[in-house]
Design a protein around this motif. Sequence first.
Motif: not given
Length: 441
Positions: A228, A231-232, A235, A252, A270-271, A273-274, A277
């Motif tokens: 996480s 990935l953050f 982002q 994000i 969450y992936v 969302c990634f 993006q």
Amino acid sequence: MKKWIRYFIIFIFVFCIYEFFGFPNMYGDPINNYMFSHAIVLNEVPYLDFNMISTPLYAFLMAIGLLVFDNYLMFVIEQSLLVTIMFYFLFSLYGRKSYLVLLVICLFAFFGINATYNFLALFFLVILLYLEKKYPEKDYLIGFIIGCSILSKHTIGLLFFLPSLFYYFKDIRKLSKRIIGTIIPCAIFFIYLLINDAVYPFINLCFLGLFDFSSKNGNGFSIYVLLSIILFLIQLFITIKKRKDIRNCYLIMGIAFMIPLFDFQHFSIYVICFVIQLLPLLQYKQDYFGILGAVCSAIVSIFIFINYCILLKPVFSTEISHFQYSLVSRFDYTKSLEAYDFFDQYENKLLLTYASIPYDVSRDHPITYFNILMNGNFGYDGSQQMIEKIKDMNKIYIIIDMEQYQNHSIHNQFDKTIVKYVIKHYEKVDSWRDFDVYYKN
């Protein structure tokens, strides 16, 4: 016409994911959420009659179909429709590249679209991306969708207002419209709480109870924490580089899906969302990515289905009311039927087991705080409050799931404090397989 055929195929594919390919995922949270909607159909009030730790829009939305046909099949159909609508907005924004989102969903064993309030928050996030791209001047509508996000999952939805605050803090008129739009659905919900005397129970479960939930259910450092963070940071780099695009700021915020449970299920959301993006960055051979995503999604799904068939030997739960059309493990189905027969022997009973959820739904019993017997799901100092409820009961048989009680996995959220009290203070009168029965006079 071809576009509508595409969405029809996506609907059928997603329906098959829920009904066939990913049926083991339907235990746990999706069943819990179906139970919430089922309870609303029975005229029960969230927070007052049964415990939820998030805002209730998903439960109310899914209850609409259950008014027509109160069965888990209808719940699956409604969820499939929501996912299809989400892909409509994704295709409107990113074209065929959106199939890569479907591929990621399949690669993560379909957990990213589990039928829960988390998905509804993701659903509204995609709508916000669409509105900010196509209709950024529709401030009241954008604010309204943010409000709906808050009513889907407050800990995430509240963060969706931050992009508007960051980008338009100097444009008071535009920001004010978004604030008004956000307030409208939240005000309606607050009036509902007032009418039903559920304001304090809501605050206790959804805000004060966060202290209990995070302290009892946090898993500490794990591989998902590390992933996480990685990935953050990616982002964050994209957001800074493309800082004029407000949509990056929304995406994000997807890191909030991980808090406080950094586990596989929340990571799979969450992936998504990634990956969303990343889609604007894939400019080369866009149709190639689309075809690749669609074909690989089908291949992965079929592989998962074959694997589940070999391991779990699925059957339809034809003898369990409200779940007749659900595919389940043959072993679990047989075990459930035998357990339900055992439960039926006792008239006045309290079940301290995860099995109470499908059992009480199938028997049309009232849904109570004891159905979600999980750490941190009862409000502040919730376990003690539940013990007080038991103390007020008389002439009742308390059936305990000893398998869950003796499960010491860090992922087990079964509230053992309540069970310990029952074992210590009341008389054991019966036992069957993994269940012990205690009697409180």
